[in-house]
Write an enzyme that holds these catalytic residues in place. Structure first.
Site, PDB file in Angstrom:
ATOM      1  CG  LEU A  23      -1.967  -1.041   1.365  1.00 36.32           C
ATOM      2  CD1 LEU A  23      -2.575  -1.013   2.759  1.00 36.32           C
ATOM      3  CD2 LEU A  23      -2.787  -1.172   0.148  1.00 36.32           C
ATOM      4  N   GLY A  27       8.903   6.582   6.240  1.00 31.23           N
ATOM      5  CA  GLY A  27      10.232   6.766   6.431  1.00 31.23           C
ATOM      6  C   GLY A  27      10.673   5.808   7.585  1.00 31.23           C
ATOM      7  CG  MET A  28      10.029   3.475  11.669  1.00 26.15           C
ATOM      8  SD  MET A  28       9.641   4.440  13.333  1.00 26.15           S
ATOM      9  CE  MET A  28       7.944   4.350  13.174  1.00 26.15           C
ATOM     10  CB  ALA A  29       6.803   1.042   8.790  1.00 25.02           C
ATOM     11  CB  ILE A  31       1.477   0.549   4.698  1.00 25.12           C
ATOM     12  CG1 ILE A  31       2.075   1.518   5.458  1.00 25.12           C
ATOM     13  CG2 ILE A  31       0.314  -0.146   5.135  1.00 25.12           C
ATOM     14  CD1 ILE A  31       2.489   1.308   6.970  1.00 25.12           C
ATOM     15  CE  LYS A  49       3.804   2.569  10.553  1.00 27.79           C
ATOM     16  NZ  LYS A  49       3.288   3.938  11.208  1.00 27.79           N
ATOM     17  CG  ASP A 155       0.915  13.959  10.643  1.00 29.77           C
ATOM     18  OD1 ASP A 155       0.863  15.043  10.032  1.00 29.77           O
ATOM     19  OD2 ASP A 155       1.430  12.972  10.052  1.00 29.77           O
TER      20      ASP A 155
END
Length: 223
Positions: A23, A27-29, A31, A49, A155
């Protein structure tokens, strides 16, 4: 409309979940959309994730990832996407989350603008009211000691408000949320979030509270 069928070029499984399609990448994962199967004909779709492999050995990123999962797992509300499980597979952490079959509010806005339409006021109020209820639940959460967690999403934006085809509204992504019990804290005047939706205090790197989320949600309603 049924979720898409398996796509080439993505892992076939993550733990006990069958991966259907990729998907997004952050920056970290990574999906993924995945399928969970069980006894009999039990089946449900989830969002996975998974921490990026290049980040899997970085303890700071692992702590941030687990922080997000721990925080999200404390939230149990119809207007917040739920976290079902946090685990490890092939040396990398992942979390399984509620799959909302629909579109985010950003996609809805872009579609209406492209077609020259206007979102009806009643629909806009329904979406924002649902998001407000989910955020209020987060803002009111208390820890095991009964003390306020002082959660601030930080956010809030149309991209993080999901609208299901069944009419449900869910707030997504507490990945950069501020909370008292997080192991990782924002250092100094580091600014996190999307500038277009930030309160003046957040833009300046000043201390913020739940009012920053309310400010951002007001901008979403205006849009």
């Amino acid at each position: 409309m049924a979720p898409p069928e398996p796509t080439a070029g993505v892992p076939t499984r993550v733990g006990r979940y069958e991966v259907i399609t990729h998907l997004a990448t952050g920056g970290m994962a990574q999906i993924y959309l995945a399928r969970q199967s069980g006894l009999g004909s039990f089946e449900r779709h989830v969002v996975l994730k998974t921490i990026l492999r290049e980040r899997a050995s970085d303890q700071r990123f692992v702590t941030m990832f687990l922080d997000e999962a721990k925080l999200a797992a404390t939230l149990n509300h119809q207007n917040v996407a739920q976290v079902y499980e946090v685990d490890q597979a092939d040396g990398a952490y992942f979390m399984a989350m509620e799959y909302v079959h629909g579109e985010n509010a950003r996609a809805l806005l872009e579609t209406t603008l492209r077609r020259g339409w206007t979102i009806p006021l009643e629909l806009a109020i329904m979406i924002i009211s649902g998001a407000a209820a989910g955020l209020h639940h987060a803002h009111e959460r208390r820890g095991k000691n009964g003390q306020p967690l002082n959660i601030v999403h930080r956010d809030v934006s149309p991209a993080n408000i999901m609208i299901g085809y069944d009419g449900s509204v869910k707030v997504l992504d507490f990945g950069i949320a501020k909370a008292e019990e997080r192991a990782t804290k924002t250092v100094g005047d580091t600014i996190k979030g999307k500038y277009g939706y930030m309160s003046p205090e957040q833009c300046k790197g000043k201390p913020i509270d739940r009012r920053a989320d309310i400010f951002a949600l007001g901008i979403c309603l205006y849009e």
